[in-house]
Motif scaffolding. Sequence first.
Motif, PDB file in Angstrom:
ATOM      1  N   GLN A   1      27.534  35.104  31.287  1.00  0.00           N
ATOM      2  CA  GLN A   1      26.853  35.441  32.250  1.00  0.00           C
ATOM      3  C   GLN A   1      27.770  35.779  33.313  1.00  0.00           C
ATOM      4  O   GLN A   1      27.596  36.786  34.118  1.00  0.00           O
ATOM      5  CB  GLN A   1      26.147  34.063  32.762  1.00  0.00           C
ATOM      6  N   GLY A   2      28.992  35.184  33.277  1.00  0.00           N
ATOM      7  CA  GLY A   2      30.050  35.814  34.214  1.00  0.00           C
ATOM      8  C   GLY A   2      30.473  37.134  34.099  1.00  0.00           C
ATOM      9  O   GLY A   2      30.810  37.742  34.930  1.00  0.00           O
ATOM     10  N   GLU A   3      30.668  37.402  32.843  1.00  0.00           N
ATOM     11  CA  GLU A   3      31.053  38.879  32.391  1.00  0.00           C
ATOM     12  C   GLU A   3      30.230  39.762  32.684  1.00  0.00           C
ATOM     13  O   GLU A   3      30.370  41.008  33.607  1.00  0.00           O
ATOM     14  CB  GLU A   3      31.415  38.712  31.085  1.00  0.00           C
ATOM     15  N   THR A   4      28.876  39.491  32.661  1.00  0.00           N
ATOM     16  CA  THR A   4      27.845  40.293  33.303  1.00  0.00           C
ATOM     17  C   THR A   4      27.763  40.565  34.778  1.00  0.00           C
ATOM     18  O   THR A   4      27.665  41.634  35.481  1.00  0.00           O
ATOM     19  CB  THR A   4      26.265  39.759  32.897  1.00  0.00           C
ATOM     20  N   ILE A   5      28.086  39.572  35.511  1.00  0.00           N
ATOM     21  CA  ILE A   5      28.200  39.372  37.023  1.00  0.00           C
ATOM     22  C   ILE A   5      29.346  40.369  37.337  1.00  0.00           C
ATOM     23  O   ILE A   5      29.258  41.184  38.103  1.00  0.00           O
ATOM     24  CB  ILE A   5      28.355  38.104  37.505  1.00  0.00           C
TER      25      ILE A   5
ATOM     26  N   THR B   1      35.312  37.533  51.117  1.00  0.00           N
ATOM     27  CA  THR B   1      35.790  38.738  52.087  1.00  0.00           C
ATOM     28  C   THR B   1      37.535  38.616  51.684  1.00  0.00           C
ATOM     29  O   THR B   1      37.966  37.909  51.466  1.00  0.00           O
ATOM     30  CB  THR B   1      35.801  38.582  53.441  1.00  0.00           C
ATOM     31  N   THR B   2      37.960  39.912  51.797  1.00  0.00           N
ATOM     32  CA  THR B   2      39.673  39.899  51.924  1.00  0.00           C
ATOM     33  C   THR B   2      39.720  40.886  52.892  1.00  0.00           C
ATOM     34  O   THR B   2      39.152  41.444  53.841  1.00  0.00           O
ATOM     35  CB  THR B   2      39.887  40.661  50.630  1.00  0.00           C
ATOM     36  N   GLY B   3      41.072  41.057  53.201  1.00  0.00           N
ATOM     37  CA  GLY B   3      41.778  41.675  54.341  1.00  0.00           C
ATOM     38  C   GLY B   3      41.780  43.338  53.880  1.00  0.00           C
ATOM     39  O   GLY B   3      41.897  44.087  54.541  1.00  0.00           O
ATOM     40  N   HIS B   4      41.289  43.461  52.593  1.00  0.00           N
ATOM     41  CA  HIS B   4      41.430  45.095  52.039  1.00  0.00           C
ATOM     42  C   HIS B   4      40.006  45.422  52.567  1.00  0.00           C
ATOM     43  O   HIS B   4      38.725  45.066  52.138  1.00  0.00           O
ATOM     44  CB  HIS B   4      41.476  45.209  50.483  1.00  0.00           C
ATOM     45  N   PRO B   5      40.189  46.684  53.153  1.00  0.00           N
ATOM     46  CA  PRO B   5      38.975  47.457  53.561  1.00  0.00           C
ATOM     47  C   PRO B   5      37.784  47.801  52.759  1.00  0.00           C
ATOM     48  O   PRO B   5      36.602  47.926  53.114  1.00  0.00           O
ATOM     49  CB  PRO B   5      39.233  48.592  54.513  1.00  0.00           C
ATOM     50  N   THR B   6      38.251  48.162  51.492  1.00  0.00           N
ATOM     51  CA  THR B   6      37.494  48.706  50.401  1.00  0.00           C
ATOM     52  C   THR B   6      36.513  47.508  49.655  1.00  0.00           C
ATOM     53  O   THR B   6      35.918  47.660  48.727  1.00  0.00           O
ATOM     54  CB  THR B   6      37.967  49.474  49.250  1.00  0.00           C
ATOM     55  N   MET B   7      36.861  46.304  49.925  1.00  0.00           N
ATOM     56  CA  MET B   7      36.481  45.225  49.312  1.00  0.00           C
ATOM     57  C   MET B   7      34.914  44.928  49.725  1.00  0.00           C
ATOM     58  O   MET B   7      35.216  44.478  50.937  1.00  0.00           O
ATOM     59  CB  MET B   7      37.392  44.039  49.165  1.00  0.00           C
ATOM     60  N   PRO B   8      33.901  45.007  49.273  1.00  0.00           N
ATOM     61  CA  PRO B   8      32.707  44.746  49.753  1.00  0.00           C
ATOM     62  C   PRO B   8      32.382  43.256  49.948  1.00  0.00           C
ATOM     63  O   PRO B   8      33.074  42.447  48.986  1.00  0.00           O
ATOM     64  CB  PRO B   8      31.657  45.193  49.124  1.00  0.00           C
ATOM     65  N   GLU B   9      31.959  42.632  51.044  1.00  0.00           N
ATOM     66  CA  GLU B   9      31.667  41.441  50.985  1.00  0.00           C
ATOM     67  C   GLU B   9      30.330  41.067  50.333  1.00  0.00           C
ATOM     68  O   GLU B   9      29.302  41.963  50.328  1.00  0.00           O
ATOM     69  CB  GLU B   9      31.202  40.904  52.450  1.00  0.00           C
ATOM     70  N   PHE B  10      30.434  39.955  49.294  1.00  0.00           N
ATOM     71  CA  PHE B  10      29.148  39.708  48.517  1.00  0.00           C
ATOM     72  C   PHE B  10      29.176  38.332  48.319  1.00  0.00           C
ATOM     73  O   PHE B  10      30.182  37.627  48.478  1.00  0.00           O
ATOM     74  CB  PHE B  10      28.999  40.535  47.197  1.00  0.00           C
TER      75      PHE B  10
ATOM     76  N   ASP C   1      25.489  28.788  40.910  1.00  0.00           N
ATOM     77  CA  ASP C   1      25.513  29.027  39.456  1.00  0.00           C
ATOM     78  C   ASP C   1      26.156  30.047  39.109  1.00  0.00           C
ATOM     79  O   ASP C   1      26.841  30.247  38.077  1.00  0.00           O
ATOM     80  CB  ASP C   1      24.290  28.691  38.707  1.00  0.00           C
ATOM     81  N   GLU C   2      25.999  31.309  39.933  1.00  0.00           N
ATOM     82  CA  GLU C   2      26.569  32.280  39.338  1.00  0.00           C
ATOM     83  C   GLU C   2      27.976  32.269  39.556  1.00  0.00           C
ATOM     84  O   GLU C   2      28.945  32.986  38.934  1.00  0.00           O
ATOM     85  CB  GLU C   2      26.124  33.666  40.365  1.00  0.00           C
ATOM     86  N   ALA C   3      28.495  31.769  40.697  1.00  0.00           N
ATOM     87  CA  ALA C   3      29.963  31.618  41.135  1.00  0.00           C
ATOM     88  C   ALA C   3      30.586  30.793  40.153  1.00  0.00           C
ATOM     89  O   ALA C   3      31.805  31.376  39.341  1.00  0.00           O
ATOM     90  CB  ALA C   3      30.165  30.968  42.429  1.00  0.00           C
ATOM     91  N   ASP C   4      29.891  29.985  39.540  1.00  0.00           N
ATOM     92  CA  ASP C   4      30.459  29.093  38.537  1.00  0.00           C
ATOM     93  C   ASP C   4      30.787  29.950  36.977  1.00  0.00           C
ATOM     94  O   ASP C   4      31.805  29.873  36.475  1.00  0.00           O
ATOM     95  CB  ASP C   4      29.497  27.801  38.162  1.00  0.00           C
ATOM     96  N   ALA C   5      29.850  30.803  36.936  1.00  0.00           N
ATOM     97  CA  ALA C   5      29.693  31.416  35.684  1.00  0.00           C
ATOM     98  C   ALA C   5      30.953  32.588  35.820  1.00  0.00           C
ATOM     99  O   ALA C   5      31.522  32.914  35.009  1.00  0.00           O
ATOM    100  CB  ALA C   5      28.514  32.397  35.399  1.00  0.00           C
ATOM    101  N   LEU C   6      31.102  33.126  36.998  1.00  0.00           N
ATOM    102  CA  LEU C   6      32.112  34.120  37.111  1.00  0.00           C
ATOM    103  C   LEU C   6      33.547  33.376  37.126  1.00  0.00           C
ATOM    104  O   LEU C   6      34.327  33.841  36.525  1.00  0.00           O
ATOM    105  CB  LEU C   6      32.095  35.012  38.469  1.00  0.00           C
ATOM    106  N   ILE C   7      33.539  32.180  37.543  1.00  0.00           N
ATOM    107  CA  ILE C   7      34.757  31.284  37.491  1.00  0.00           C
ATOM    108  C   ILE C   7      34.989  31.190  36.063  1.00  0.00           C
ATOM    109  O   ILE C   7      36.238  31.407  35.309  1.00  0.00           O
ATOM    110  CB  ILE C   7      34.742  30.103  38.475  1.00  0.00           C
ATOM    111  N   ALA C   8      34.089  30.804  35.193  1.00  0.00           N
ATOM    112  CA  ALA C   8      34.194  30.694  33.796  1.00  0.00           C
ATOM    113  C   ALA C   8      34.764  31.809  33.117  1.00  0.00           C
ATOM    114  O   ALA C   8      35.459  31.536  32.213  1.00  0.00           O
ATOM    115  CB  ALA C   8      32.784  30.104  33.093  1.00  0.00           C
TER     116      ALA C   8
END
Length: 100
Positions: free
Chosen positions: A22-26, A72-81, A86-93
């Motif tokens: 799921q994290g890979e898909t995200i 968010t980051t200090g880099h202007p091209t990084m979009p905020e999302f 549970d999606e954050a947990d999956a991406l961390i996994a």
Amino acid sequence: MVALLWLSPVGPASAWDRKVKQGETIARSNCARCHAIGRLGSSPLHVAPPFRELHARYPVEDLAESLAEGITTGHPTMPEFRLEPDEADALIAYLKSLER
């Protein structure tokens, strides 16, 4: 008995595998246009770090709160999302799976 549970298709290993997938898909749908999300390759956007290197910069677990609240980051091209918890947990996994 614990080893049998770990190898069982309905045991913890398969739950982890599903979370990683799921994290890979995200990552593929939200991050791959800028970041290298796999074990090989360069990031399409040269300033975007490959996901496989993030753990060398800081513990990837530290991203969980930011991912859920709106990263968010200090880099202007990084979009905020924002991801659901549970999606954050999956991406961390998924990020943790790249450490191996």
